[in-house]
Design an enzyme around this catalytic site. Structure first.
Site, PDB file in Angstrom:
ATOM      1  N   LYS A  33       0.834  -1.203   0.000  1.00  0.00           N
ATOM      2  CA  LYS A  33       0.000   0.000   0.000  1.00  0.00           C
ATOM      3  C   LYS A  33       0.868   1.251   0.000  1.00  0.00           C
ATOM      4  O   LYS A  33       1.908   1.303   0.662  1.00  0.00           O
ATOM      5  CB  LYS A  33      -0.904  -0.036   1.240  1.00  0.00           C
ATOM      6  CG  LYS A  33      -1.915   1.088   1.359  1.00  0.00           C
ATOM      7  CD  LYS A  33      -2.768   0.874   2.603  1.00  0.00           C
ATOM      8  CE  LYS A  33      -3.756   1.989   2.834  1.00  0.00           C
ATOM      9  NZ  LYS A  33      -4.570   1.768   4.064  1.00  0.00           N
TER      10      LYS A  33
ATOM     11  N   SER B   9      -9.305   2.529   3.574  1.00  0.00           N
ATOM     12  CA  SER B   9      -8.344   3.201   2.704  1.00  0.00           C
ATOM     13  C   SER B   9      -7.447   2.227   1.926  1.00  0.00           C
ATOM     14  O   SER B   9      -6.659   2.662   1.086  1.00  0.00           O
ATOM     15  CB  SER B   9      -7.472   4.131   3.544  1.00  0.00           C
ATOM     16  OG  SER B   9      -6.680   3.401   4.478  1.00  0.00           O
TER      17      SER B   9
ATOM     18  N   SER C 148      -9.817   0.152   7.679  1.00  0.00           N
ATOM     19  CA  SER C 148      -9.295   0.337   6.323  1.00  0.00           C
ATOM     20  C   SER C 148      -8.843  -0.927   5.610  1.00  0.00           C
ATOM     21  O   SER C 148      -8.540  -0.886   4.422  1.00  0.00           O
ATOM     22  CB  SER C 148      -8.135   1.344   6.340  1.00  0.00           C
ATOM     23  OG  SER C 148      -8.620   2.644   6.566  1.00  0.00           O
TER      24      SER C 148
END
Length: 471
Positions: free
Chosen positions: A80, A155, A179
């Protein structure tokens, strides 16, 4: 042999180890799929093709040399873009850092490399990982491949989109308020938030203890294998998670005894409604648990309206901690600026009080579930939302409220620091994934994974394909 992307993470690792496919061929296969399909789902912010092929060639040389091999040799696993990797673009999902390249890696990508994985790129994330959707000014929206008009959640939306669209076999995300589990629910995946302290945040710190890295995968076993890789402490880490005496992957082969499982489906924020299809999916999961011999008890929602109010100032301070040059502040998203302004207005004393209040709520939550082997709730209150439906640049406060209404079940597990996993056990009438969430006491990822694996065996989901129109 099946198409490489149809294999699970562990099946790909075995295929490389046994010489059924080379790491270079596997990496080239994924790079070709990313080039062909990523525009439809917005999974990647950066594709590191040259680095990936170099690492894959090294994996093939290591295998040819003989001797012990790392567990995930040659398997592509992206990172990520909230996590720094030396020599690679590091935007944090922000136009203010669109050109930033970091010179040092966090501990998690180092552990992935030690396990033999190949990094094909950095996955999409909203600015600083703050929203529950993945939409920013530095990349395209991340979309669920089950309906590309709808968002992948956030996220870790890019990571989930990558795995669901078979642009990676598994991925590592991060979770400070849901997330990992939010996009897992939107994309039909297993998403595990580990206990506080299970995965080191090194070299960075998080005085709130809210956020942790964790796996997104198609199967429980893949998620467990990835957790085994990243669950390594660093001396001086402030949050002990307890010693793990066996591999998390081994827990997946352990049949749970008869468990007592608490259950609620009512959100604690006032005025939040749960979609009937979400409630029906949770009902079906409860019935499946009972069919497997477990006792499911309806229990009260542990939190009252207003209990989580301390979360907002803490989240706002976290938003304000990232240093942004004054000249670049105009590049930030409206909600980011709104949160940062609130965070900058919090005094040190007010922040300490908010942390104390949040810890008290965490203890209240943990005490309420302490008598149960696991807890069942929906993951989200709603189905995956259309791209742009939650985002409100004109009214960031309304944006934040819409996110809370979308995700009322996830943040309490971060506040309390307890493990929780979203499982793709539900599907809407229109074929949209619906996650159900199981949580457990601190440090009990192993028994939680054993229960999740039992559910997966009873109601397999890994081979459910995305709609033909996507590919």
């Amino acid at each position: 042999m099946a198409e490489p992307h149809e294999l699970t993470l562990l099946e790909q690792a075995a295929a490389v180890r046994h010489g059924e496919i080379s790491a270079v061929a596997l990496t080239e296969h994924y790079l070709a799929r990313i080039e062909r399909f990523d525009a439809a789902v917005g999974a990647y912010l950066t594709v590191t093709a040259d680095l990936a092929l170099e690492q894959a060639a090294g994996a093939d040389r290591l295998r040819a040399a003989g001797g012990p091999l790392p567990p995930l040799l040659g398997v592509p696993v992206p990172v990520k873009d909230l996590t720094p990797v030396a020599g690679v673009s590091f935007t944090s999902g922000s136009a203010a850092f669109a050109d930033r390249v970091t010179h040092a890696s966090a501990r998690v990508p180092e552990l992935l490399r030690e396990a033999g994985t190949v990094m094909v790129g950095k996955t999409n994330t909203p600015e600083f990982g703050l929203p529950a959707y993945t939409e920013s000014r530095v990349g395209p929206p991340a979309r669920t491949p089950y309906d590309t008009s709808r968002g992948a959640g956030g996220s870790s939306g890019g990571a989930a989109a990558a795995v669901a669209a078979r642009l990676a076999p598994a991925a590592v995300g991060s979770d400070g308020g849901g997330s990992i589990r939010i996009p897992a629910s939107c994309c039909g995946l297993v998403g595990l938030k580990p206990s506080r302290g299970r995965v080191s945040p090194a070299p960075r710190g998080d005085v709130s203890g809210l956020a942790t890295d964790g796996p997104l995968a198609r199967t429980v076993r893949d998620a467990a294998a990835l957790l085994d890789v990243v669950a390594a402490r660093v001396p001086g880490d402030p949050w002990p998670a307890g010693r793990q005496d066996r591999l998390f992957l081994d827990w997946c082969d352990t049949r749970p005894r008869r468990l007592t499982i608490g259950r609620w489906s009512d959100p604690d924020p006032a005025g939040v409604a749960v979609d009937p299809e979400v409630l029906a999916a949770c009902d079906r999961a409860a019935a499946l648990l009972e069919d497997l011999g477990h006792e499911v008890r309806e229990i009260p929602q542990p939190l009252a309206p207003g209990d989580r109010d301390a979360f907002t100032p803490v989240w706002s301070v976290l938003a304000a901690l990232t240093p942004v040059p004054k000249r670049d502040e105009a590049l930030l998203m409206p909600m980011t600026r709104w949160l940062r302004e609130r965070g900058e207005a919090v005094t040190g004393v007010e922040y300490a009080r908010a942390l104390g209040a949040m810890q008290a709520i965490g203890r209240k939550f943990a005490t309420a579930i302490d008598g149960y082997d696991a807890v069942l709730t929906p993951t989200l209150a709603q189905l995956p939302q259309p791209v742009g439906a939650l985002r409100n640049d004109a009214d960031p406060e309304a944006d934040f409220a819409a996110q809370t209404a979308f995700t009322p079940f996830t943040a309490p597990w971060n506040i309390a620091g307890l493990p929780a996993v979203s499982l793709p056990l539900g599907w809407s009438r229109d074929g949209l994934p619906i996650g159900v969430m199981l949580g457990a006491r601190h440090g009990e990822e192993g028994p939680l994974l054993a229960l999740a694996a039992q559910l997966e065996e009873a109601a397999p989901w890994a081979d459910r394909a995305v709609p033909d129109g996507f590919a």
